[in-house]
Every structure is written in C-alpha cells, then in structure tokens.
Design a protein around this motif. Sequence first.
Motif, PDB file in Angstrom:
ATOM      1  N   ALA A 176       0.932  -1.328  -0.070  1.00 44.41           N
ATOM      2  CA  ALA A 176      -0.023  -0.060  -0.106  1.00 44.41           C
ATOM      3  C   ALA A 176       0.755   1.123   0.149  1.00 44.41           C
ATOM      4  CB  ALA A 176      -0.984  -0.025   1.283  1.00 44.41           C
ATOM      5  N   HIS A 177       1.993   1.332   0.709  1.00 47.67           N
ATOM      6  CA  HIS A 177       2.679   2.425   0.940  1.00 47.67           C
ATOM      7  C   HIS A 177       3.359   2.852  -0.502  1.00 47.67           C
ATOM      8  CE1 HIS A 177       5.085   5.404   3.268  1.00 47.67           C
ATOM      9  NE2 HIS A 177       6.109   4.717   2.553  1.00 47.67           N
ATOM     10  N   LEU A 178       3.772   1.742  -1.157  1.00 48.70           N
ATOM     11  CA  LEU A 178       4.408   1.886  -2.494  1.00 48.70           C
ATOM     12  C   LEU A 178       3.433   2.374  -3.431  1.00 48.70           C
ATOM     13  CD1 LEU A 178       6.708   1.628  -4.474  1.00 48.70           C
ATOM     14  CD2 LEU A 178       6.307  -0.904  -4.661  1.00 48.70           C
ATOM     15  N   ALA A 179       2.003   1.766  -3.658  1.00 47.30           N
ATOM     16  CA  ALA A 179       1.207   1.960  -4.439  1.00 47.30           C
ATOM     17  C   ALA A 179       0.703   3.505  -4.209  1.00 47.30           C
ATOM     18  CB  ALA A 179      -0.202   1.185  -4.076  1.00 47.30           C
ATOM     19  N   ARG A 180       0.574   4.050  -3.024  1.00 50.49           N
ATOM     20  CA  ARG A 180       0.234   5.395  -2.794  1.00 50.49           C
ATOM     21  C   ARG A 180       1.227   6.544  -3.255  1.00 50.49           C
ATOM     22  NH1 ARG A 180      -1.896   3.264   2.631  1.00 50.49           N
ATOM     23  NH2 ARG A 180      -3.972   3.889   2.527  1.00 50.49           N
ATOM     24  N   ARG A 181       2.651   5.980  -3.147  1.00 51.01           N
ATOM     25  CA  ARG A 181       3.704   6.672  -3.637  1.00 51.01           C
ATOM     26  C   ARG A 181       3.644   6.901  -5.290  1.00 51.01           C
ATOM     27  NH1 ARG A 181       7.522  10.622  -3.184  1.00 51.01           N
ATOM     28  NH2 ARG A 181       9.442   9.996  -4.091  1.00 51.01           N
ATOM     29  N   GLU A 182       3.408   5.627  -5.977  1.00 48.13           N
ATOM     30  CA  GLU A 182       3.305   5.757  -7.328  1.00 48.13           C
ATOM     31  C   GLU A 182       2.329   6.626  -8.131  1.00 48.13           C
ATOM     32  OE1 GLU A 182       5.160   1.067  -8.454  1.00 48.13           O
ATOM     33  OE2 GLU A 182       3.025   1.371  -7.645  1.00 48.13           O
ATOM     34  N   LEU A 183       1.163   6.304  -7.229  1.00 47.95           N
ATOM     35  CA  LEU A 183      -0.123   7.148  -7.706  1.00 47.95           C
ATOM     36  C   LEU A 183       0.193   8.762  -7.447  1.00 47.95           C
ATOM     37  CD1 LEU A 183      -3.005   5.029  -6.337  1.00 47.95           C
ATOM     38  CD2 LEU A 183      -2.459   5.534  -8.648  1.00 47.95           C
ATOM     39  N   SER A 184       0.754   9.071  -6.419  1.00 47.11           N
ATOM     40  CA  SER A 184       1.095  10.430  -6.108  1.00 47.11           C
ATOM     41  C   SER A 184       1.941  10.955  -7.104  1.00 47.11           C
ATOM     42  CB  SER A 184       1.656  10.461  -4.565  1.00 47.11           C
ATOM     43  OG  SER A 184       0.528  10.288  -3.647  1.00 47.11           O
ATOM     44  N   VAL A 185       3.225  10.303  -7.239  1.00 48.95           N
ATOM     45  CA  VAL A 185       4.188  10.693  -8.497  1.00 48.95           C
ATOM     46  C   VAL A 185       3.522  10.824  -9.831  1.00 48.95           C
ATOM     47  CG1 VAL A 185       6.265   9.988  -9.478  1.00 48.95           C
ATOM     48  CG2 VAL A 185       6.156   9.886  -6.987  1.00 48.95           C
ATOM     49  N   ALA A 186       2.680   9.834 -10.212  1.00 48.26           N
ATOM     50  CA  ALA A 186       2.138   9.872 -11.477  1.00 48.26           C
ATOM     51  C   ALA A 186       1.281  11.001 -11.849  1.00 48.26           C
ATOM     52  CB  ALA A 186       1.249   8.657 -11.778  1.00 48.26           C
ATOM     53  N   PHE A 187       0.341  11.511 -10.904  1.00 46.41           N
ATOM     54  CA  PHE A 187      -0.318  12.761 -11.067  1.00 46.41           C
ATOM     55  C   PHE A 187       0.388  13.913 -11.020  1.00 46.41           C
ATOM     56  CE2 PHE A 187      -3.535   9.105 -11.034  1.00 46.41           C
ATOM     57  CZ  PHE A 187      -4.425   9.572 -11.967  1.00 46.41           C
ATOM     58  N   ARG A 188       1.314  13.888  -9.807  1.00 46.79           N
ATOM     59  CA  ARG A 188       2.120  15.085  -9.841  1.00 46.79           C
ATOM     60  C   ARG A 188       2.923  15.505 -11.166  1.00 46.79           C
ATOM     61  NH1 ARG A 188       3.357  17.380  -4.797  1.00 46.79           N
ATOM     62  NH2 ARG A 188       2.423  16.299  -2.795  1.00 46.79           N
ATOM     63  N   GLN A 189       3.592  14.375 -11.766  1.00 46.90           N
ATOM     64  CA  GLN A 189       4.301  14.648 -12.939  1.00 46.90           C
ATOM     65  C   GLN A 189       3.488  15.129 -14.176  1.00 46.90           C
ATOM     66  OE1 GLN A 189       7.736  12.381 -13.944  1.00 46.90           O
ATOM     67  NE2 GLN A 189       8.416  12.044 -12.132  1.00 46.90           N
ATOM     68  N   LEU A 190       2.273  14.279 -14.438  1.00 44.60           N
ATOM     69  CA  LEU A 190       1.393  14.574 -15.368  1.00 44.60           C
ATOM     70  C   LEU A 190       1.003  15.974 -15.252  1.00 44.60           C
ATOM     71  CD1 LEU A 190      -0.843  11.362 -15.790  1.00 44.60           C
ATOM     72  CD2 LEU A 190       0.757  12.253 -17.288  1.00 44.60           C
ATOM     73  N   PHE A 191       0.434  16.520 -14.206  1.00 43.65           N
ATOM     74  CA  PHE A 191       0.086  17.884 -13.976  1.00 43.65           C
ATOM     75  C   PHE A 191       1.094  18.904 -14.183  1.00 43.65           C
ATOM     76  CE2 PHE A 191      -3.181  16.389 -10.512  1.00 43.65           C
ATOM     77  CZ  PHE A 191      -4.142  16.058 -11.629  1.00 43.65           C
ATOM     78  N   ALA A 192       2.374  18.425 -13.869  1.00 44.49           N
ATOM     79  CA  ALA A 192       3.424  19.556 -13.841  1.00 44.49           C
ATOM     80  C   ALA A 192       3.744  19.554 -15.419  1.00 44.49           C
ATOM     81  CB  ALA A 192       4.646  19.137 -13.197  1.00 44.49           C
ATOM     82  N   ARG A 193       4.149  18.264 -15.990  1.00 44.86           N
ATOM     83  CA  ARG A 193       4.503  18.212 -17.335  1.00 44.86           C
ATOM     84  C   ARG A 193       3.381  18.133 -18.620  1.00 44.86           C
ATOM     85  NH1 ARG A 193       8.949  13.715 -17.529  1.00 44.86           N
ATOM     86  NH2 ARG A 193       9.249  14.494 -19.676  1.00 44.86           N
ATOM     87  N   LEU A 194       2.425  17.649 -18.410  1.00 42.07           N
ATOM     88  CA  LEU A 194       1.507  17.572 -19.475  1.00 42.07           C
ATOM     89  C   LEU A 194       0.016  18.317 -18.961  1.00 42.07           C
ATOM     90  CD1 LEU A 194       2.015  14.147 -20.626  1.00 42.07           C
ATOM     91  CD2 LEU A 194       2.998  16.075 -21.374  1.00 42.07           C
ATOM     92  N   PRO A 195      -0.029  19.561 -18.317  1.00 43.36           N
ATOM     93  CA  PRO A 195      -1.074  20.216 -17.656  1.00 43.36           C
ATOM     94  C   PRO A 195      -2.192  20.094 -18.246  1.00 43.36           C
ATOM     95  CG  PRO A 195       0.574  21.603 -18.371  1.00 43.36           C
ATOM     96  CD  PRO A 195       1.251  20.598 -18.595  1.00 43.36           C
ATOM     97  N   ASP A 196      -2.333  20.029 -19.598  1.00 41.36           N
ATOM     98  CA  ASP A 196      -3.472  20.177 -20.403  1.00 41.36           C
ATOM     99  C   ASP A 196      -4.091  18.671 -20.720  1.00 41.36           C
ATOM    100  OD1 ASP A 196      -1.686  19.542 -22.287  1.00 41.36           O
ATOM    101  OD2 ASP A 196      -2.506  21.131 -23.626  1.00 41.36           O
TER     102      ASP A 196
END
Length: 342
Positions: free
Chosen positions: A287-307
């Motif tokens: 669970a700890h790893l899955a939460r980290r993967e999801l957090s990182v994925a959406f943070r990077q998508l919002f930062a790099r591909l915001p639209d």
Amino acid sequence: IVDLPAEALEFFGSFINMDDPRHARQRGIVARSFTPRQLQSVLDSVETICSEVIDGFCEEGEVDLVKALSEPYPLLVICDMVGIPRSEFKTVLDATNVILGGGDPEYMGDGDPMETLIGAAMQLVGIMNELAEERRKNPIDDLVSSLVHNELGEDMMTPEEIGSFFILLAVAGNDTTRTAISHGMNLLAQNPDQRKIWQDDVDGVTDTAVEEIVRVASPVTFMRRTATGDHTVSGHQFSEGDRVVMFYGAANRDPRQFPDPEKFDVRRDPNPQLGFGGPGPHFCLGAHLARRELSVAFRQLFARLPDIEVSGDVVPLDSVGIPLVGGIKHLPVTFTPTAPVG
C-alpha cells in the motif's frame, strides 16, 4: 466466480490465499523487505522511473495512456525492485496481462485458455527462480537476495514459494496500480471541477485525491473466502463452510461510511476506503508503494502535461465473468507536446 483447487489458488496468489500459521510465516519473510525503511530506495526510484516513462511519450501529443504510462510505469518499478532485467520486461508484461486479463481475447490469443494461463505463470516462475538461484550464490542489496539469503539464520522462502510470490508481486503489485492510474485519469475527465481543485493545489490535495481514486476505482474487484465458523455479520447468519465474496467497490460506496458515496471528491476526509483490504493480517503490504506511485504519476502529469485530456472512448477489460482486477485496457488522451527532461 469459479472454484479452484487450493493448490492452484496458492500457486497464483501465494500467501494471500493462506491462513495462519503458513500465511504468517510467508508474509513475515516478505514483510522484512517491505518496511518503509527497506523500501526507501525503491520509493526514491519511483520519481525517476515515472519521469523516464513520460519522457518516452511526451513529444507525441496523442497516446493510449494505458500503453504509454499505466502499463509500463508500475511494472518497471516492480522489475527494478526485484532485479528483473529490462530485457525481460515484455515477457513479464505479457504474462501478467494473461493472468489478470480475465480471459480477454486481446491478451489470451487463440490457444487453450488454461494452457495459456499456466504457461504465463510458468514464465514468471522460471524468470524468478533463475534470478533467485543467482542471488543465493551471489547476494546483493536487493529484494530477492533478502528473500533467499540471510546470514542471521532467519527463515527463507523455498524455490516453490518464491516463484508463487513473484506471480503475486508482478501481477497484484503492478495491475492494481496500473488500473488506479487509468481510472484516476478517467475520473478527472468525468469530474473537471475536481480536477481543477487538485491541479490548483497539488501539494495540499494529492494525499486525499489518491485515497479517493482508490476508493472509487476499487481496482481489486473482490476477494473470496470460506467461513471457518458460525457468525452473524450485519444481521446475516453465516455458517461454517459458507463461501463468502467480498466486493470492495460496494464496501467503498457504503453510505453508512461515505457521505454522498457516488461523488468523486478529491478532498474527501475522512476516507476509510478498503481498496487495500480491511484492517488485519491480509492488509496490502504494498500500500505504501502504491500510494507513492499514484502520487508521483499525477504530480508529474500535472506538471509536465497540464492540459492532458481523455480524447476518446474508454475501453474496459473484456473479461469472462467477474475479473479479479477490473481494469481499463485502452484510454486515449491528447496533450500539448513537450520536450523530455531526461
């Protein structure tokens, strides 16, 4: 939901299909390597792997997000954590698609379904046993070495046990996160107001948004258990030997626990979601790893591909019956192309 022999359940599910004391023994061996401290190097690598995967498609402007990100990203994390070489990545990916494909023809091909399923599992076992044998002879600082080699005299996994564990890790540790990423992007497309709330305050909202994705998506559809005694739950009498199916999506929409349960609310708090299992000995080790993967994925998508936007029809898994993991197998998206950062 068909009956399978206990041996088959353990082969495909390792210790998630065991009771104590066997469950406690195997989970205990694995848990030594799944503490936040032991996982820190893996957690640190998640950011790098996610960036690497997005680099691979960020210039295209239009992709199937499942193929471009949801599939490769969590599986690369698992393979790197275990020590599986990148040359084996497609083999592992294809095998996991078969095992959790629910009989979808796109993944199963034209052969005999049971032979295809067993063949995929044996591919994973073969890869893992070869790696485990190497680590027994030459241990390094990785997960497999800690499972098969210990100088302190602690209990180790047998070759049969470690093969089944890798099936569990490669399948459950990958497909669940993959499904949550895809469902998460689709939920944001369906709820643009919630997407705006999250993108306007990424630091403040990410933790609760991730929990809400897990709640609403409930990637693991069900677990099946057998009652070991007579008991009454919520006014229903269960007798010893009764077969019980626990549907996580239903539990995660219980109006007694979740106000307005059908609403996707990225700031929902409290959120006692059961997507990682209920409290107890079978709670998800990753669970700890899955939460980290999801957090990182959406943070990077919002930062790099915001639209980034869903641009076509979502294609769900074409399963035969009820799939263990209810996934999205295709999710077309468009975005303004950007340059790689790596």
